[in-house]
Design a protein around this motif. Structure first.
Motif, PDB file in Angstrom:
ATOM      1  N   SER A   1      40.225  26.045  42.041  1.00 19.57           N
ATOM      2  CA  SER A   1      41.297  26.789  43.063  1.00 19.57           C
ATOM      3  C   SER A   1      40.802  26.333  44.405  1.00 19.57           C
ATOM      4  O   SER A   1      41.486  25.995  45.459  1.00 19.57           O
TER       5      SER A   1
ATOM      6  N   PHE B   1      41.244  39.307  47.016  1.00 16.89           N
ATOM      7  CA  PHE B   1      40.467  38.385  46.004  1.00 16.89           C
ATOM      8  C   PHE B   1      39.878  37.324  47.151  1.00 16.89           C
ATOM      9  O   PHE B   1      40.698  36.398  47.906  1.00 16.89           O
TER      10      PHE B   1
ATOM     11  N   PHE C   1      44.388  36.604  33.695  1.00 10.69           N
ATOM     12  CA  PHE C   1      44.572  36.844  35.271  1.00 10.69           C
ATOM     13  C   PHE C   1      43.136  37.033  35.616  1.00 10.69           C
ATOM     14  O   PHE C   1      42.877  38.431  35.559  1.00 10.69           O
ATOM     15  N   ARG C   2      42.362  36.038  35.777  1.00 11.82           N
ATOM     16  CA  ARG C   2      40.918  36.539  36.338  1.00 11.82           C
ATOM     17  C   ARG C   2      40.409  37.266  35.031  1.00 11.82           C
ATOM     18  O   ARG C   2      39.730  36.748  34.065  1.00 11.82           O
TER      19      ARG C   2
END
Ligand code: 572
Ligand code: ZN
Length: 354
Positions: free
Chosen positions: A44, A116, A295-296
């Motif tokens: 990312s 985050f 999700f994470r």
């Protein structure tokens, strides 16, 4: 030693990374000031750098990059009880509200108030000094390195993925993608007692690495019909996997995973493909395959730390390249260049001048 500058790697937009000096923040009463040490580069981060966006998140104002990191505590807020000056910590980069229904249920990764690191507009960790809530910092034992500390972040993703897939003693596992998260998922599945761990990729070099790390089968994905490729995988493994962990971010792998997985099994989406992939949903429903998102992670740092500190898994060999903070852009170029054969690229944020 007094901190002097806070050199930071900042993304301004697509292809625009700048080094700039930012103020050194002051910790609040429940926070710690960290001298940043090791920061790993994630897919990312590469997206924000190369195209200025990742999924629906767009860099609209300058943002410090990096979310896989470790640091050393150099100042503690008045109410901090779990950490002391000099402690070396792995930083969990997502800070949730701790108050809402989802946080209270323990699934704080889904908190709507989540902040985050290096997800716009929140600044990341690729800098010299950073302030973070003490309850999202995890002390490293003396025998663990700061690079291993930085790797707790992608390892937490792998641990959470295996939890979502109920990987356990005797599981037959298929992992799609032999990048850093795929390899960490392989190591985690192995330490959980998986019997078969097949891994796929389009890069033979990455499959060789995976085999050296304990995969039972390394399978090159070919440009053939997805159903045929799935049948080929099942044939090579000798059974249909109980769980497929998709770590490649390729829609093709997701489709292959659905065809290959055993009836009643699970397909776990760790990688992110396209927003609306075309998948054989009726096939999945007819086989009662549980397709689960990841999700994470939540509550995975203590487990990731324990796995490494106890010697259950060895993650050091994943680090292939090292750079200084001043050379951040070279680090990003290396991480995005397939011919570099890089796996995990780590940036050292300490200053040689101070
Ligand atoms: O290490 C955590 C992590 N999570 C990723 C990607 C890379 N590293 N996710 C995939 C992208 N999503 S997102 O919501 N986003 C761009 C913030 O689409 C987050 C989880
Ligand atoms: Zn990441």
């Amino acid at each position: 030693m007094e901190p002097k500058d806070n050199l930071s790697s900042v993304i301004y937009g697509a292809g625009d990374m700048r080094l700039e000096n930012r103020p050194i923040p002051q910790p609040g009463e429940n926070e710690v000031l960290l001298a940043m040490q090791s920061v790993g580069i994630c897919g990312s981060d590469l997206k924000y750098w190369s195209i200025g966006r990742c999924g629906r998140f767009i860099v609209k104002s300058p943002m410090v990059i990096g979310h896989e990191a470790s640091g050393t505590v150099i100042q503690v807020g008045d109410k901090v009880k779990n950490l002391q000056i000099g402690d070396r910590v792995a930083i969990e980069p997502g800070v949730s509200c701790r108050m809402c229904k989802i946080c209270k249920q323990g699934r704080y990764n889904l908190c709507p108030e989540m902040k985050f690191c290096a997800t716009p507009p929140v600044d990341g960790l690729l800098c010299r000094y950073y302030v973070h809530p003490a309850d999202f910092c995890f002390k490293l034992p003396d025998h663990m390195s700061l690079e291993e500390g930085a790797m707790m972040e992608p390892l937490a993703v792998a641990v959470y993925g295996c939890e979502r897939g109920n990987v356990t003693l005797g599981s037959n596992v298929l992992i799609c993608g032999a990048g850093p998260v795929g390899l960490l998922t392989l190591l985690t599945a192995k330490s959980l007692g998986a019997a078969t761990i097949a891994i796929t990729d389009i890069d033979q070099n990455r499959l060789d690495v995976a085999m050296a790390m304990g995969a039972t089968h390394g399978i090159l994905v070919e440009s053939i019909d997805n159903k045929q490729m799935a049948a080929k995988i099942v044939d090579i493994i000798g059974c249909s996997p109980d769980v497929t962990l998709e770590c490649s971010g390729s829609d093709v792998s997701l489709v292959i995973g659905i065809y290959a997985t055993t009836p009643g099994g699970s397909v776990i989406l760790i990688g992110r493909g396209s927003m609306e992939p075309k998948v054989p949903m009726v096939e999945a429903a007819g086989k009662e395959i549980d397709i689960k998102g990841v999700f994470r992670y939540a509550n995975c740092y203590p487990k990731a730390l324990a796995m490494v500190s106890s010697g259950q898994i060895d993650i050091k060999s994943l680090v292939t390249h090292r750079f200084t903070l001043e050379n951040s852009e070279d680090a990003f170029k290396t991480a995005s260049d397939r011919s570099s054969k890089s796996m995990k690229v780590i940036i050292n944020c300490t200053s040689s001048k101070e």
